[in-house]
Write an enzyme that holds these catalytic residues in place. Structure first.
Site, mmCIF file in Angstrom:
data_model
loop_
_atom_site.group_PDB
_atom_site.id
_atom_site.type_symbol
_atom_site.label_atom_id
_atom_site.label_comp_id
_atom_site.label_asym_id
_atom_site.label_seq_id
_atom_site.Cartn_x
_atom_site.Cartn_y
_atom_site.Cartn_z
ATOM 1 N N ARG A 1 2.825 -0.570 0.890
ATOM 2 C CA ARG A 1 2.347 0.042 2.125
ATOM 3 C C ARG A 1 2.738 -0.875 3.276
ATOM 4 O O ARG A 1 2.885 -2.088 3.101
ATOM 5 C CB ARG A 1 0.827 0.218 2.095
ATOM 6 C CG ARG A 1 0.309 1.093 0.950
ATOM 7 C CD ARG A 1 -1.212 1.132 0.980
ATOM 8 N NE ARG A 1 -1.761 2.000 -0.066
ATOM 9 C CZ ARG A 1 -2.133 1.576 -1.282
ATOM 10 N NH1 ARG A 1 -1.998 0.296 -1.591
ATOM 11 N NH2 ARG A 1 -2.620 2.415 -2.166
ATOM 12 N N LYS B 1 -5.459 -1.620 -1.134
ATOM 13 C CA LYS B 1 -6.724 -1.056 -0.661
ATOM 14 C C LYS B 1 -7.882 -1.479 -1.557
ATOM 15 O O LYS B 1 -7.732 -1.567 -2.775
ATOM 16 C CB LYS B 1 -6.626 0.482 -0.636
ATOM 17 C CG LYS B 1 -5.682 1.019 0.432
ATOM 18 C CD LYS B 1 -5.689 2.540 0.443
ATOM 19 C CE LYS B 1 -4.815 3.097 1.561
ATOM 20 N NZ LYS B 1 -4.819 4.577 1.576
ATOM 21 N N HIS C 1 6.114 4.986 6.033
ATOM 22 C CA HIS C 1 5.363 5.357 4.834
ATOM 23 C C HIS C 1 6.194 6.261 3.919
ATOM 24 O O HIS C 1 5.992 6.262 2.700
ATOM 25 C CB HIS C 1 4.059 6.052 5.214
ATOM 26 C CG HIS C 1 3.067 6.122 4.085
ATOM 27 N ND1 HIS C 1 2.508 4.991 3.525
ATOM 28 C CD2 HIS C 1 2.560 7.178 3.405
ATOM 29 C CE1 HIS C 1 1.679 5.358 2.550
ATOM 30 N NE2 HIS C 1 1.695 6.672 2.465
ATOM 31 N N ARG D 1 7.851 4.431 1.076
ATOM 32 C CA ARG D 1 7.013 4.215 -0.119
ATOM 33 C C ARG D 1 6.996 5.465 -0.985
ATOM 34 O O ARG D 1 7.092 5.377 -2.210
ATOM 35 C CB ARG D 1 5.600 3.839 0.322
ATOM 36 C CG ARG D 1 4.574 3.721 -0.801
ATOM 37 C CD ARG D 1 3.272 3.188 -0.229
ATOM 38 N NE ARG D 1 2.101 3.601 -0.988
ATOM 39 C CZ ARG D 1 1.594 2.924 -2.014
ATOM 40 N NH1 ARG D 1 2.188 1.838 -2.441
ATOM 41 N NH2 ARG D 1 0.500 3.352 -2.622
ATOM 42 N N HIS E 1 -2.541 2.800 -7.081
ATOM 43 C CA HIS E 1 -3.457 3.934 -6.944
ATOM 44 C C HIS E 1 -4.685 3.720 -7.821
ATOM 45 O O HIS E 1 -4.569 3.303 -8.973
ATOM 46 C CB HIS E 1 -2.766 5.239 -7.353
ATOM 47 C CG HIS E 1 -1.803 5.736 -6.332
ATOM 48 N ND1 HIS E 1 -0.811 6.657 -6.627
ATOM 49 C CD2 HIS E 1 -1.652 5.450 -5.007
ATOM 50 C CE1 HIS E 1 -0.115 6.906 -5.531
ATOM 51 N NE2 HIS E 1 -0.608 6.194 -4.543
ATOM 52 N N TYR F 1 3.429 13.096 -7.001
ATOM 53 C CA TYR F 1 4.867 12.843 -6.997
ATOM 54 C C TYR F 1 5.610 13.702 -8.014
ATOM 55 O O TYR F 1 6.810 13.902 -7.896
ATOM 56 C CB TYR F 1 5.149 11.363 -7.223
ATOM 57 C CG TYR F 1 4.679 10.526 -6.059
ATOM 58 C CD1 TYR F 1 5.345 10.558 -4.839
ATOM 59 C CD2 TYR F 1 3.528 9.755 -6.150
ATOM 60 C CE1 TYR F 1 4.893 9.823 -3.755
ATOM 61 C CE2 TYR F 1 3.070 9.015 -5.076
ATOM 62 C CZ TYR F 1 3.752 9.058 -3.881
ATOM 63 O OH TYR F 1 3.316 8.343 -2.811
#
Length: 294
Positions: A146, A169, A237, A240, A263, A272
């Site tokens: 990211r 994150k 972004h 990515r 994730h 995806y």
């Protein structure tokens, strides 16, 4: 003429070696196409000659993105020719860059990703800033980071090794492989950066030495996609997303992809599969001789 052009790019414009090679090669193809010529003739070259040159390159197999970059290089070379001929007032040839068909947001192609990284380098206000922006985009596309993760790297994280521990994150850490081209891009930036890259200080710096802001990278990419004729969906972004989509298309399994992207749930990664299927369907529709007529 080519030597003068290369010296100008290297010393006056302080472009990176790979940019100099690409721009000199583009100029060489134009000179081969024109035959015997001089600065005065180049200074008054009309759009038709450029159109013929680009048509020949398209026949050689380059796509819209590469053609747009080639046109940008040709215009720069002809601008230099006008300076050499003492005809800076002469009107430059007017020719629109080829456009990529706009549609639903999509991942950028590998060719587009490489061209975006090269273009932010070429169009930067200073060589070290170009190397910086290129290094950041390589981390997004080559390692799936990211933008906030890339900009959170510290001086102590470099030089990069074959892997990098990234904090994403929620403070979740993951290990990502670092390709040689990504490591080389970061090292080129470090070699050019005028600011001391202390261990606990930000690795990527703004023009005044502070931490690089996301907006600066986003603006650099916006300028680059304008040069290349890419849609507004080609954001940092999106690189990515392209990293994930291209890995999935190459046979990566969802669990491995989930780990690489950081994730929390597999559901976030499963999107995806739809993106990759949509990309394959788009290729099929454009390539299949009967589908196009149905």
């Amino acid at each position: 003429m080519l030597e003068a052009w290369g010296n100008h790019l290297t010393h006056a414009r302080r472009r990176s070696p790979h940019t100099v090679r690409a721009y000199v090669a583009t100029a060489a193809r134009l000179l081969d196409h024109l035959g015997e010529t001089d600065w005065a003739r180049l200074a008054t070259l009309e759009s038709g000659a450029l159109r013929e040159q680009l048509a020949a390159r398209r026949q050689a197999g380059i796509g819209n993105v590469s053609a747009a970059r080639e046109l940008s290089a040709l215009k720069a070379f002809l601008g230099f020719a006008r300076e050499q001929a003492g005809a800076s007032h002469a009107a430059p040839p007017r020719l629109r860059a080829p456009r990529v068909k706009k549609g639903l947001p999509r991942p950028v192609t590998p060719d587009e990703a490489v061209n975006l990284a090269a273009t932010v380098d070429e169009d930067a206000s200073a060589p070290w800033i170009g190397a910086r922006d290129r290094a950041v985009l390589l981390l997004l596309y080559g390692a799936g980071l990211r933008i906030a993760e890339a900009l959170s790297l510290k001086g102590g994280d470099a030089p990069l090794g074959e892997t990098l521990v990234v904090t994403g994150k929620g403070g979740k850490q993951r290990m990502v492989p670092i390709l040689p081209i990504v490591r080389a891009g970061v090292e080129e930036y470090r070699a050019r950066c005028p600011w001391p890259l202390d261990r606990d200080a930000p690795l990527f710096r703004g023009a005044r030495g502070g931490a690089l802001a996301q907006g600066m990278v986003q603006r650099a990419m916006a300028r680059a996609r304008g040069v290349l004729g890419l849609p507004a969906s080609a954001t940092p972004h999106a690189l990515r997303h392209s990293f994930a989509t291209h890995l999935l298309g190459a046979g990566a399994d969802l669990r491995s992809l989930q780990d690489l992207l950081g994730h929390a749930s597999l559901g976030s990664t499963q999107i995806y599969t739809k993106v990759d299927a949509a990309t394959l369907l788009d290729v099929y529709r454009n390539a299949h001789p009967r589908e196009g007529n149905s």
